[in-house]
Design a protein around this motif. Structure first.
Motif, PDB file in Angstrom:
ATOM      1  N   LEU A 111       0.830  -1.215   0.000  1.00  0.00           N
ATOM      2  CA  LEU A 111       0.000   0.000   0.000  1.00  0.00           C
ATOM      3  C   LEU A 111       0.864   1.264   0.000  1.00  0.00           C
ATOM      4  O   LEU A 111       0.554   2.225  -0.709  1.00  0.00           O
ATOM      5  CB  LEU A 111      -0.944  -0.013   1.204  1.00  0.00           C
ATOM      6  CG  LEU A 111      -2.001  -1.113   1.197  1.00  0.00           C
ATOM      7  CD1 LEU A 111      -2.771  -1.114   2.521  1.00  0.00           C
ATOM      8  CD2 LEU A 111      -2.951  -0.954   0.015  1.00  0.00           C
ATOM      9  N   ILE A 112       1.931   1.261   0.774  1.00  0.00           N
ATOM     10  CA  ILE A 112       2.830   2.414   0.830  1.00  0.00           C
ATOM     11  C   ILE A 112       3.409   2.718  -0.548  1.00  0.00           C
ATOM     12  O   ILE A 112       3.534   3.877  -0.940  1.00  0.00           O
ATOM     13  CB  ILE A 112       3.975   2.170   1.847  1.00  0.00           C
ATOM     14  CG1 ILE A 112       3.425   2.218   3.268  1.00  0.00           C
ATOM     15  CG2 ILE A 112       5.112   3.177   1.666  1.00  0.00           C
ATOM     16  CD1 ILE A 112       4.403   1.731   4.324  1.00  0.00           C
ATOM     17  N   ARG A 113       3.721   1.686  -1.308  1.00  0.00           N
ATOM     18  CA  ARG A 113       4.287   1.856  -2.646  1.00  0.00           C
ATOM     19  C   ARG A 113       3.229   2.198  -3.695  1.00  0.00           C
ATOM     20  O   ARG A 113       3.534   2.409  -4.854  1.00  0.00           O
ATOM     21  CB  ARG A 113       5.028   0.584  -3.079  1.00  0.00           C
ATOM     22  CG  ARG A 113       6.284   0.263  -2.300  1.00  0.00           C
ATOM     23  CD  ARG A 113       7.411   1.260  -2.532  1.00  0.00           C
ATOM     24  NE  ARG A 113       7.714   1.419  -3.923  1.00  0.00           N
ATOM     25  CZ  ARG A 113       8.744   0.922  -4.559  1.00  0.00           C
ATOM     26  NH1 ARG A 113       9.635   0.215  -3.890  1.00  0.00           N
ATOM     27  NH2 ARG A 113       8.919   1.118  -5.846  1.00  0.00           N
ATOM     28  N   GLY A 114       1.956   2.247  -3.288  1.00  0.00           N
ATOM     29  CA  GLY A 114       0.895   2.633  -4.209  1.00  0.00           C
ATOM     30  C   GLY A 114       0.312   1.490  -5.024  1.00  0.00           C
ATOM     31  O   GLY A 114      -0.356   1.715  -6.025  1.00  0.00           O
ATOM     32  N   TYR A 115       0.562   0.253  -4.584  1.00  0.00           N
ATOM     33  CA  TYR A 115       0.036  -0.920  -5.273  1.00  0.00           C
ATOM     34  C   TYR A 115      -1.105  -1.526  -4.456  1.00  0.00           C
ATOM     35  O   TYR A 115      -1.312  -1.164  -3.298  1.00  0.00           O
ATOM     36  CB  TYR A 115       1.133  -1.965  -5.484  1.00  0.00           C
ATOM     37  CG  TYR A 115       2.227  -1.511  -6.410  1.00  0.00           C
ATOM     38  CD1 TYR A 115       2.020  -1.422  -7.774  1.00  0.00           C
ATOM     39  CD2 TYR A 115       3.482  -1.159  -5.916  1.00  0.00           C
ATOM     40  CE1 TYR A 115       3.022  -1.006  -8.634  1.00  0.00           C
ATOM     41  CE2 TYR A 115       4.492  -0.737  -6.769  1.00  0.00           C
ATOM     42  CZ  TYR A 115       4.253  -0.665  -8.121  1.00  0.00           C
ATOM     43  OH  TYR A 115       5.247  -0.248  -8.963  1.00  0.00           O
ATOM     44  N   GLY A 116      -1.808  -2.473  -5.048  1.00  0.00           N
ATOM     45  CA  GLY A 116      -2.936  -3.081  -4.355  1.00  0.00           C
ATOM     46  C   GLY A 116      -2.802  -4.555  -4.036  1.00  0.00           C
ATOM     47  O   GLY A 116      -3.563  -5.095  -3.242  1.00  0.00           O
ATOM     48  N   PHE A 117      -1.810  -5.220  -4.651  1.00  0.00           N
ATOM     49  CA  PHE A 117      -1.718  -6.665  -4.506  1.00  0.00           C
ATOM     50  C   PHE A 117      -0.282  -7.120  -4.305  1.00  0.00           C
ATOM     51  O   PHE A 117       0.658  -6.447  -4.720  1.00  0.00           O
ATOM     52  CB  PHE A 117      -2.291  -7.360  -5.748  1.00  0.00           C
ATOM     53  CG  PHE A 117      -3.724  -7.026  -5.988  1.00  0.00           C
ATOM     54  CD1 PHE A 117      -4.734  -7.725  -5.342  1.00  0.00           C
ATOM     55  CD2 PHE A 117      -4.069  -5.989  -6.837  1.00  0.00           C
ATOM     56  CE1 PHE A 117      -6.060  -7.397  -5.548  1.00  0.00           C
ATOM     57  CE2 PHE A 117      -5.394  -5.651  -7.049  1.00  0.00           C
ATOM     58  CZ  PHE A 117      -6.386  -6.357  -6.401  1.00  0.00           C
ATOM     59  N   ALA A 118      -0.145  -8.264  -3.674  1.00  0.00           N
ATOM     60  CA  ALA A 118       1.159  -8.893  -3.498  1.00  0.00           C
ATOM     61  C   ALA A 118       0.998 -10.393  -3.721  1.00  0.00           C
ATOM     62  O   ALA A 118      -0.078 -10.953  -3.540  1.00  0.00           O
ATOM     63  CB  ALA A 118       1.711  -8.620  -2.106  1.00  0.00           C
TER      64      ALA A 118
END
Length: 107
Positions: A50-57
């Motif tokens: 989330l910090i990096r601006g993404y939604g999935f891992a």
């Protein structure tokens, strides 16, 4: 009746290996188990995503070791804006909310 003490979260180290590849090293003590280590790393991955601006891992691997009551985990995840293929993918927003609700520290 035997009960297990709650894990004691002792820290997270995050290393960006590539643009979308991240390593998380976590450490726990107390009544920890290998599943606590996995969960702690997953929470770290969710918040970092989330910090990096993404939604999935997507979980790639976790190595777990215990010595003298200290549990250490070394996990690797990819992060992305779209849901990746694979069996161990996480929706970062959902997982981070669950971690916060359960008092598991994050990045």
């Amino acid at each position: 009746m035997v009960t297990r003490a709650d894990p004691v979260y002792q820290g997270i180290e995050t290393r960006l290996l590539d643009d979308d590849l991240v390593n998380f090293r976590v450490e726990l003590a107390g009544g920890s188990t290998s599943s606590d280590v996995d969960r702690y790393a997953e929470c770290a991955a969710a918040q970092y995503t989330l910090i990096r601006g993404y939604g999935f891992a997507r979980h790639l691997r976790t190595k777990v070791a215990e010595e003298g009551g200290i549990w250490r985990g070394d996990a690797v995840y990819t992060i992305s804006s779209a849901r990746p293929d694979g069996l161990r993918t996480i929706d970062a927003e959902v997982v981070a909310a669950d971690c916060a609700e359960n008092g598991i520290p994050m990045v």
